[in-house]
Write a protein that holds these residues in place. Structure first.
Motif, PDB file in Angstrom:
ATOM      1  N   THR A 168       0.858  -1.181   0.000  1.00  0.00           N
ATOM      2  CA  THR A 168       0.000   0.000   0.000  1.00  0.00           C
ATOM      3  C   THR A 168       0.897   1.234   0.000  1.00  0.00           C
ATOM      4  O   THR A 168       1.991   1.219   0.539  1.00  0.00           O
ATOM      5  CB  THR A 168      -0.943   0.031   1.222  1.00  0.00           C
ATOM      6  N   ILE A 169       0.429   2.268  -0.634  1.00  0.00           N
ATOM      7  CA  ILE A 169       1.249   3.465  -0.814  1.00  0.00           C
ATOM      8  C   ILE A 169       1.022   4.401   0.379  1.00  0.00           C
ATOM      9  O   ILE A 169      -0.118   4.741   0.693  1.00  0.00           O
ATOM     10  CB  ILE A 169       0.910   4.171  -2.138  1.00  0.00           C
ATOM     11  N   PRO A 170       2.101   4.819   1.054  1.00  0.00           N
ATOM     12  CA  PRO A 170       1.961   5.626   2.272  1.00  0.00           C
ATOM     13  C   PRO A 170       1.718   7.107   1.991  1.00  0.00           C
ATOM     14  O   PRO A 170       2.630   7.860   1.688  1.00  0.00           O
ATOM     15  CB  PRO A 170       3.316   5.424   2.965  1.00  0.00           C
ATOM     16  N   TYR A 171       0.465   7.501   2.048  1.00  0.00           N
ATOM     17  CA  TYR A 171       0.122   8.916   1.917  1.00  0.00           C
ATOM     18  C   TYR A 171      -1.205   9.174   2.608  1.00  0.00           C
ATOM     19  O   TYR A 171      -1.913   8.246   2.995  1.00  0.00           O
ATOM     20  CB  TYR A 171       0.056   9.362   0.454  1.00  0.00           C
ATOM     21  N   VAL A 172      -1.527  10.443   2.757  1.00  0.00           N
ATOM     22  CA  VAL A 172      -2.855  10.848   3.206  1.00  0.00           C
ATOM     23  C   VAL A 172      -3.631  11.168   1.936  1.00  0.00           C
ATOM     24  O   VAL A 172      -3.242  12.051   1.173  1.00  0.00           O
ATOM     25  CB  VAL A 172      -2.795  12.089   4.134  1.00  0.00           C
ATOM     26  N   GLU A 173      -4.690  10.411   1.701  1.00  0.00           N
ATOM     27  CA  GLU A 173      -5.477  10.627   0.482  1.00  0.00           C
ATOM     28  C   GLU A 173      -6.455  11.770   0.694  1.00  0.00           C
ATOM     29  O   GLU A 173      -7.054  11.904   1.758  1.00  0.00           O
ATOM     30  CB  GLU A 173      -6.238   9.356   0.129  1.00  0.00           C
ATOM     31  N   ALA A 174      -6.611  12.589  -0.337  1.00  0.00           N
ATOM     32  CA  ALA A 174      -7.599  13.673  -0.341  1.00  0.00           C
ATOM     33  C   ALA A 174      -8.650  13.333  -1.393  1.00  0.00           C
ATOM     34  O   ALA A 174      -8.312  12.908  -2.496  1.00  0.00           O
ATOM     35  CB  ALA A 174      -6.937  15.004  -0.671  1.00  0.00           C
ATOM     36  N   GLN A 175      -9.903  13.507  -1.029  1.00  0.00           N
ATOM     37  CA  GLN A 175     -11.002  13.243  -1.957  1.00  0.00           C
ATOM     38  C   GLN A 175     -11.732  14.550  -2.255  1.00  0.00           C
ATOM     39  O   GLN A 175     -12.291  15.169  -1.356  1.00  0.00           O
ATOM     40  CB  GLN A 175     -11.969  12.216  -1.370  1.00  0.00           C
ATOM     41  N   ILE A 176     -11.697  14.950  -3.506  1.00  0.00           N
ATOM     42  CA  ILE A 176     -12.340  16.200  -3.931  1.00  0.00           C
ATOM     43  C   ILE A 176     -13.769  15.884  -4.357  1.00  0.00           C
ATOM     44  O   ILE A 176     -13.995  15.167  -5.330  1.00  0.00           O
ATOM     45  CB  ILE A 176     -11.574  16.845  -5.106  1.00  0.00           C
ATOM     46  N   TRP A 177     -14.733  16.435  -3.629  1.00  0.00           N
ATOM     47  CA  TRP A 177     -16.144  16.162  -3.893  1.00  0.00           C
ATOM     48  C   TRP A 177     -16.822  17.270  -4.693  1.00  0.00           C
ATOM     49  O   TRP A 177     -17.970  17.115  -5.116  1.00  0.00           O
ATOM     50  CB  TRP A 177     -16.881  15.954  -2.581  1.00  0.00           C
ATOM     51  N   ASN A 178     -16.157  18.392  -4.861  1.00  0.00           N
ATOM     52  CA  ASN A 178     -16.670  19.465  -5.714  1.00  0.00           C
ATOM     53  C   ASN A 178     -15.743  19.530  -6.925  1.00  0.00           C
ATOM     54  O   ASN A 178     -14.703  20.197  -6.901  1.00  0.00           O
ATOM     55  CB  ASN A 178     -16.714  20.789  -4.960  1.00  0.00           C
ATOM     56  N   HIS A 179     -16.107  18.814  -7.971  1.00  0.00           N
ATOM     57  CA  HIS A 179     -15.251  18.699  -9.150  1.00  0.00           C
ATOM     58  C   HIS A 179     -15.008  20.032  -9.832  1.00  0.00           C
ATOM     59  O   HIS A 179     -13.928  20.269 -10.376  1.00  0.00           O
ATOM     60  CB  HIS A 179     -15.868  17.714 -10.138  1.00  0.00           C
ATOM     61  N   LYS A 180     -15.997  20.902  -9.816  1.00  0.00           N
ATOM     62  CA  LYS A 180     -15.868  22.186 -10.525  1.00  0.00           C
ATOM     63  C   LYS A 180     -14.723  23.025  -9.980  1.00  0.00           C
ATOM     64  O   LYS A 180     -14.030  23.693 -10.744  1.00  0.00           O
ATOM     65  CB  LYS A 180     -17.180  22.977 -10.447  1.00  0.00           C
ATOM     66  N   ILE A 181     -14.520  23.010  -8.673  1.00  0.00           N
ATOM     67  CA  ILE A 181     -13.441  23.814  -8.089  1.00  0.00           C
ATOM     68  C   ILE A 181     -12.096  23.363  -8.646  1.00  0.00           C
ATOM     69  O   ILE A 181     -11.284  24.178  -9.093  1.00  0.00           O
ATOM     70  CB  ILE A 181     -13.457  23.722  -6.551  1.00  0.00           C
ATOM     71  N   ALA A 182     -11.859  22.058  -8.648  1.00  0.00           N
ATOM     72  CA  ALA A 182     -10.582  21.523  -9.143  1.00  0.00           C
ATOM     73  C   ALA A 182     -10.429  21.760 -10.646  1.00  0.00           C
ATOM     74  O   ALA A 182      -9.368  22.192 -11.113  1.00  0.00           O
ATOM     75  CB  ALA A 182     -10.486  20.046  -8.824  1.00  0.00           C
TER      76      ALA A 182
END
Length: 193
Positions: A168-182
């Motif tokens: 498993t890759i060691p990181y803190v995952e971020a989930q973007i739920w507002n696609h328009k902002i990104a």
């Protein structure tokens, strides 16, 4: 505190298997499958697909319970800060990897969530609680932007590798739920300065 997230991608940013029908996703996984740590997860595409949908349903529900306001049915995935592992492995394997760094400040609290590590791994460890890896403070939990800002320290980031199963890759995952902002951040050129 780390003040940005990084979205890694091969050719086109902000794409997700979750946006596809099951048959389209299975076909894509068959095309991508190989023996690298990035794509070996697709060796069992039906199982991966079911596990992914289960984890994303859990992720969305837990985020809503914490006051999240997801604008999409699935997130775009990123990492908090950067991932040396992703970048170093990509270079050593001759893989093309591009990245977009996005400041956390452009997101509202309800637009973005976090897990330690990858959400599918956190969901699995939180559900099955294997003794050698389970940390009740981190696994099986979804964190808000303000929570992750308080919680993530250099010590925790250094400890991530030993907290999770091999592979498993060691990181803190971020989930973007507002696609328009990104997407708007990328399209407006802010990510390419």
């Amino acid at each position: 505190m780390i003040e940005h997230i990084t979205h890694y991608y091969n050719s086109v940013p902000f794409k997700s298997l979750s946006a596809l029908s099951k048959s389209e996703a299975l076909k894509k996984m068959e095309e991508l499958c190989d023996d690298t740590p990035f794509f070996e997860r697709f060796k069992e595409p039906h199982q991966y697909w079911e596990s992914r949908l289960e984890a994303e349903t859990w992720l969305r529900e837990k985020f809503i319970e914490k006051g999240g306001t997801p604008q999409a049915g699935y997130p775009f995935y990123s990492v908090l800060g950067t991932s040396d592992w992703i970048e170093n492995y990509s270079l050593s394997a001759g893989l093309e990897v591009n990245k977009i760094q996005i400041p956390l400040s452009i997101f509202h609290e309800g637009d973005i969530s976090f897990t330690l590590p990858d959400s599918m791994v956190s969901f699995w460890i939180g559900r099955d609680k294997p003794k050698e890896y389970y940390h009740p403070a981190y696994h099986g939990k979804v964190f808000t932007r303000s929570e992750v800002k308080r919680m993530v320290t250099a010590d925790l980031l250094h400890a991530l590798e030993s907290m999770h199963p091999q592979g498993t890759i060691p990181y803190v995952e971020a989930q973007i739920w507002n696609h328009k902002i990104a997407e708007n951040y990328y399209l407006n050129g802010s990510a390419r300065r």
